[in-house]
Design a protein around this motif. Sequence first.
Motif, short mmCIF file in Angstrom:
data_model
loop_
_atom_site.label_atom_id
_atom_site.label_comp_id
_atom_site.label_asym_id
_atom_site.label_seq_id
_atom_site.Cartn_x
_atom_site.Cartn_y
_atom_site.Cartn_z
N GLU A 143 -0.15 8.97 14.24
CA GLU A 143 -0.95 9.38 13.08
C GLU A 143 -0.26 9.14 11.75
N ASP A 144 1.05 9.38 11.69
CA ASP A 144 1.79 9.20 10.44
C ASP A 144 1.88 7.75 10.00
N LEU A 145 1.57 6.81 10.89
CA LEU A 145 1.69 5.39 10.58
C LEU A 145 0.35 4.66 10.54
N GLN A 146 -0.72 5.37 10.76
CA GLN A 146 -2.03 4.72 10.76
C GLN A 146 -2.39 4.25 9.37
N THR A 147 -3.13 3.14 9.33
CA THR A 147 -3.50 2.55 8.05
C THR A 147 -4.91 2.00 8.11
N ARG A 148 -5.54 1.97 6.97
CA ARG A 148 -6.88 1.38 6.85
C ARG A 148 -6.86 0.07 6.09
N SER A 149 -5.69 -0.28 5.56
CA SER A 149 -5.60 -1.53 4.79
C SER A 149 -4.31 -2.26 5.17
N ILE A 150 -4.34 -3.56 4.98
CA ILE A 150 -3.15 -4.37 5.21
C ILE A 150 -2.93 -5.25 3.99
N PRO A 151 -1.72 -5.65 3.73
CA PRO A 151 -0.52 -5.24 4.42
C PRO A 151 -0.16 -3.80 4.06
N ARG A 152 0.46 -3.15 5.00
CA ARG A 152 1.01 -1.80 4.78
C ARG A 152 2.38 -1.79 5.44
N ILE A 164 9.90 4.51 2.18
CA ILE A 164 9.01 3.64 1.42
C ILE A 164 7.71 3.52 2.20
N ASP A 165 6.59 3.68 1.50
CA ASP A 165 5.25 3.53 2.08
C ASP A 165 4.47 2.70 1.08
N LYS A 166 4.29 1.41 1.39
CA LYS A 166 3.68 0.49 0.43
C LYS A 166 2.45 -0.17 1.02
N SER A 167 1.32 -0.04 0.34
CA SER A 167 0.11 -0.79 0.68
C SER A 167 0.02 -1.95 -0.30
N GLY A 168 -0.30 -3.13 0.21
CA GLY A 168 -0.38 -4.31 -0.64
C GLY A 168 0.91 -5.10 -0.60
N ALA A 169 0.86 -6.27 -1.19
CA ALA A 169 2.01 -7.18 -1.19
C ALA A 169 3.13 -6.64 -2.06
N ALA A 170 4.37 -6.93 -1.63
CA ALA A 170 5.54 -6.52 -2.39
C ALA A 170 6.67 -7.50 -2.15
N ASN A 171 7.68 -7.42 -2.98
CA ASN A 171 8.87 -8.25 -2.81
C ASN A 171 9.86 -7.49 -1.93
N TRP A 172 9.83 -7.75 -0.65
CA TRP A 172 10.69 -7.05 0.31
C TRP A 172 12.11 -7.58 0.29
N ASN A 173 12.35 -8.65 -0.41
CA ASN A 173 13.69 -9.22 -0.50
C ASN A 173 14.35 -8.89 -1.84
N SER A 174 13.86 -7.89 -2.52
CA SER A 174 14.40 -7.54 -3.84
C SER A 174 15.74 -6.82 -3.71
N GLN A 175 16.46 -6.79 -4.80
CA GLN A 175 17.74 -6.09 -4.84
C GLN A 175 17.54 -4.60 -4.58
N ASP A 176 16.46 -4.02 -5.10
CA ASP A 176 16.18 -2.60 -4.89
C ASP A 176 15.98 -2.28 -3.42
N VAL A 177 15.21 -3.11 -2.71
CA VAL A 177 14.99 -2.88 -1.28
C VAL A 177 16.30 -3.02 -0.52
N ARG A 178 17.06 -4.05 -0.84
CA ARG A 178 18.34 -4.27 -0.16
C ARG A 178 19.30 -3.09 -0.40
N GLU A 179 19.36 -2.59 -1.62
CA GLU A 179 20.22 -1.44 -1.90
C GLU A 179 19.75 -0.20 -1.13
#
Length: 187
Positions: A143-152, A164-179
């Motif tokens: 239940e905690d991971l169910q989604t109605r939209s992609i990408p999630r 992190i809980d992100k709906s929609g496209a994002a830069n997953w290779n960013s410095q912030d994500v890596r940190e």
Amino acid sequence: MRFNKPRVSNIVFVIIILLMIIPQTRQPIQVFLHKGLAMFSPSVVSEDDRRQIIDYNWRLKSLNDSVYDFSEAKDKVILINFWATWCPPCIAEMPALQKLYNDYGDKIEFLLVSEEKEKVIQRFLDKHDYTFKIYKPISDIPEDLQTRSIPRTFIINKAGTIIIDKSGAANWNSQDVRETLDVLIAD
């Protein structure tokens, strides 16, 4: 014949509309637009809004038919991405996910989840030279991971907290994500 600015902008607008109507050009244009949106890093969920994964009772199957029990990910850092090959924002963020996987694939659990047919997924992976594993759910998604939209996409720490809980496209290779991942791995 001389063109004035309003006439030129109207012609450009009509061309864009026509390109969006034609199926062969619609998806590449949408992917291009979403790549612009995917330049931004996803943000970390504030501590007050974080949810805890309680249910690890979820089974997935890889494209090579091996079964993965989500409980194997307990006490690990996890990245879960729900996506589809026909989804322009999903396609737009895949190169960044591949780069992140190249550097973190042995440090965190990557679970890229799609409900499409295996042949469709495999063709997509081969076409783009993606090397991450793709899974299909074979039991109900917690239940905690169910989604109605992609990408999630979810990034979960070792304690099972959604960081992190992100709906929609994002830069997953960013410095912030890596940190963020580096901190989660070190904890």
